[in-house]
Write a protein that holds these residues in place. Structure first.
Motif, PDB file in Angstrom:
ATOM      1  N   ILE A   5       4.010  -1.510  -0.009  1.00 50.15           N
ATOM      2  CA  ILE A   5       2.987  -0.849   0.818  1.00 50.15           C
ATOM      3  C   ILE A   5       2.722   0.538   0.254  1.00 50.15           C
ATOM      4  CG2 ILE A   5       2.407  -0.021   3.139  1.00 50.15           C
ATOM      5  CD1 ILE A   5       2.779  -3.146   2.848  1.00 50.15           C
ATOM      6  N   LEU A   6       1.447   0.847   0.055  1.00 45.56           N
ATOM      7  CA  LEU A   6       1.052   2.173  -0.419  1.00 45.56           C
ATOM      8  C   LEU A   6       0.888   3.089   0.794  1.00 45.56           C
ATOM      9  CD1 LEU A   6       0.117   4.018  -2.738  1.00 45.56           C
ATOM     10  CD2 LEU A   6      -2.203   3.119  -2.393  1.00 45.56           C
ATOM     11  N   ILE A  62      -6.723   4.506  -3.897  1.00 46.40           N
ATOM     12  CA  ILE A  62      -7.181   3.406  -3.026  1.00 46.40           C
ATOM     13  C   ILE A  62      -7.829   2.308  -3.873  1.00 46.40           C
ATOM     14  CG2 ILE A  62      -8.851   2.778  -1.222  1.00 46.40           C
ATOM     15  CD1 ILE A  62      -8.319   5.676  -0.070  1.00 46.40           C
ATOM     16  N   GLN A  63      -8.662   2.711  -4.834  1.00 46.69           N
ATOM     17  CA  GLN A  63      -9.325   1.718  -5.702  1.00 46.69           C
ATOM     18  C   GLN A  63      -8.312   0.873  -6.467  1.00 46.69           C
ATOM     19  OE1 GLN A  63     -12.055   3.676  -8.336  1.00 46.69           O
ATOM     20  NE2 GLN A  63     -13.438   4.295  -6.701  1.00 46.69           N
ATOM     21  N   GLY A  71      -0.691  -3.652   1.158  1.00 47.89           N
ATOM     22  CA  GLY A  71      -1.301  -3.007   2.323  1.00 47.89           C
ATOM     23  C   GLY A  71      -1.245  -1.504   2.163  1.00 47.89           C
ATOM     24  N   ILE A  72      -1.982  -0.803   3.030  1.00 44.39           N
ATOM     25  CA  ILE A  72      -2.053   0.661   2.956  1.00 44.39           C
ATOM     26  C   ILE A  72      -1.777   1.264   4.324  1.00 44.39           C
ATOM     27  CG2 ILE A  72      -3.609   2.638   2.593  1.00 44.39           C
ATOM     28  CD1 ILE A  72      -5.028   1.137   0.449  1.00 44.39           C
ATOM     29  N   VAL A  73      -0.959   2.324   4.330  1.00 44.46           N
ATOM     30  CA  VAL A  73      -0.822   3.217   5.489  1.00 44.46           C
ATOM     31  C   VAL A  73      -1.428   4.534   5.028  1.00 44.46           C
ATOM     32  CG1 VAL A  73       0.785   4.458   6.988  1.00 44.46           C
ATOM     33  CG2 VAL A  73       1.298   2.094   6.289  1.00 44.46           C
ATOM     34  N   ILE A  74      -2.362   5.061   5.783  1.00 44.43           N
ATOM     35  CA  ILE A  74      -3.013   6.299   5.338  1.00 44.43           C
ATOM     36  C   ILE A  74      -3.113   7.354   6.435  1.00 44.43           C
ATOM     37  CG2 ILE A  74      -5.317   5.242   5.676  1.00 44.43           C
ATOM     38  CD1 ILE A  74      -6.257   7.139   3.333  1.00 44.43           C
ATOM     39  N   ILE A  93     -12.053  -2.412  -0.645  1.00 48.71           N
ATOM     40  CA  ILE A  93     -10.883  -3.225  -1.004  1.00 48.71           C
ATOM     41  C   ILE A  93     -10.525  -4.156   0.149  1.00 48.71           C
ATOM     42  CG2 ILE A  93      -9.941  -1.545  -2.640  1.00 48.71           C
ATOM     43  CD1 ILE A  93      -7.933  -0.804  -0.320  1.00 48.71           C
ATOM     44  N   ASP A  94      -9.863  -5.237  -0.205  1.00 50.65           N
ATOM     45  CA  ASP A  94      -9.502  -6.231   0.800  1.00 50.65           C
ATOM     46  C   ASP A  94      -7.992  -6.206   1.024  1.00 50.65           C
ATOM     47  OD1 ASP A  94      -9.684  -8.262   2.588  1.00 50.65           O
ATOM     48  OD2 ASP A  94      -9.806  -9.851   1.078  1.00 50.65           O
ATOM     49  N   LEU A  95      -7.530  -5.167   1.709  1.00 50.97           N
ATOM     50  CA  LEU A  95      -6.108  -5.041   2.051  1.00 50.97           C
ATOM     51  C   LEU A  95      -6.013  -4.621   3.515  1.00 50.97           C
ATOM     52  CD1 LEU A  95      -4.518  -2.954  -0.887  1.00 50.97           C
ATOM     53  CD2 LEU A  95      -4.313  -5.413  -0.498  1.00 50.97           C
ATOM     54  N   PRO A  96      -4.942  -4.999   4.211  1.00 52.89           N
ATOM     55  CA  PRO A  96      -4.761  -4.467   5.555  1.00 52.89           C
ATOM     56  C   PRO A  96      -4.497  -2.960   5.501  1.00 52.89           C
ATOM     57  CG  PRO A  96      -2.863  -5.821   4.939  1.00 52.89           C
ATOM     58  CD  PRO A  96      -3.889  -5.952   3.835  1.00 52.89           C
ATOM     59  N   ILE A  97      -5.131  -2.228   6.418  1.00 53.56           N
ATOM     60  CA  ILE A  97      -5.058  -0.761   6.402  1.00 53.56           C
ATOM     61  C   ILE A  97      -4.700  -0.258   7.800  1.00 53.56           C
ATOM     62  CG2 ILE A  97      -6.427   1.373   6.130  1.00 53.56           C
ATOM     63  CD1 ILE A  97      -8.295  -0.409   4.261  1.00 53.56           C
TER      64      ILE A  97
END
Ligand code: DQA
Length: 146
Positions: A5-6, A62-63, A71-74, A93-97
């Motif tokens: 996870i980013l 993000i790109q 997935g991303i936590v921001i 992008i197609d990731l859960p955020i």
């Protein structure tokens, strides 16, 4: 292989610990990172924890995220309220955020009530301090399992 996870942190979040402690508490970004690593290990995930004061750097990260992240936590800091560029990158992008804020942005000044990030996020957690990041990881773990 465990999902990575980013976790992205925007401007001024490097100053946590000394920055307006009445609003953001005394927890440092390093402490939050350590808690995220522990929680991620429990959830069988890895974290890639980053901070930048630079909007363009956040857009680039993000790109690139779909190449190696699940997935991303921001927490975009003040860019939350100003950045169409971040919204466009997150929408591309197609990731859960999951969007996170340490403070309850809805209890604060009017200009903090609007979030461009929210338009691209699956969910948002605010007002729970560093715990919000851990809850975001839990939400992503469940989504990735389903
Ligand atoms: C913040 C809230 C934003 O309004 C502010 O600009 C920040 C931190 C939070 O975590 O509460 O830098 O994202």
């Amino acid at each position: 292989m465990a999902a990575t996870i980013l976790i992205l942190n925007g401007p001024n979040l490097n100053l946590l610990g000394t920055r307006e402690p009445d609003i953001y508490g005394r927890e440092t970004l390093e402490t939050i990172e350590a808690a995220c690593r522990n929680r991620a290990a429990d959830l069988d995930m890895d974290v890639d924890f980053r901070q930048s004061n630079d909007e363009g750097q956040l857009v680039t990260w993000i790109q690139e995220a779909p190449k190696s992240h699940a997935g991303i936590v921001i927490n975009a800091g003040a860019y939350t309220h100003t950045s169409v560029a971040l919204l466009d990158a997150l929408s591309a992008i197609d990731l859960p955020i999951i969007e996170v804020h340490l403070s309850n942005i809805h209890r604060r000044e009017e200009f903090r009530h609007h979030s461009f990030v929210s338009k691209a996020a699956d969910g948002m957690i605010c007002g729970l301090g560093g715990q919000g990041y851990e809850l975001a990881l839990e939400a992503l773990a469940k989504r990735l399992k389903n």
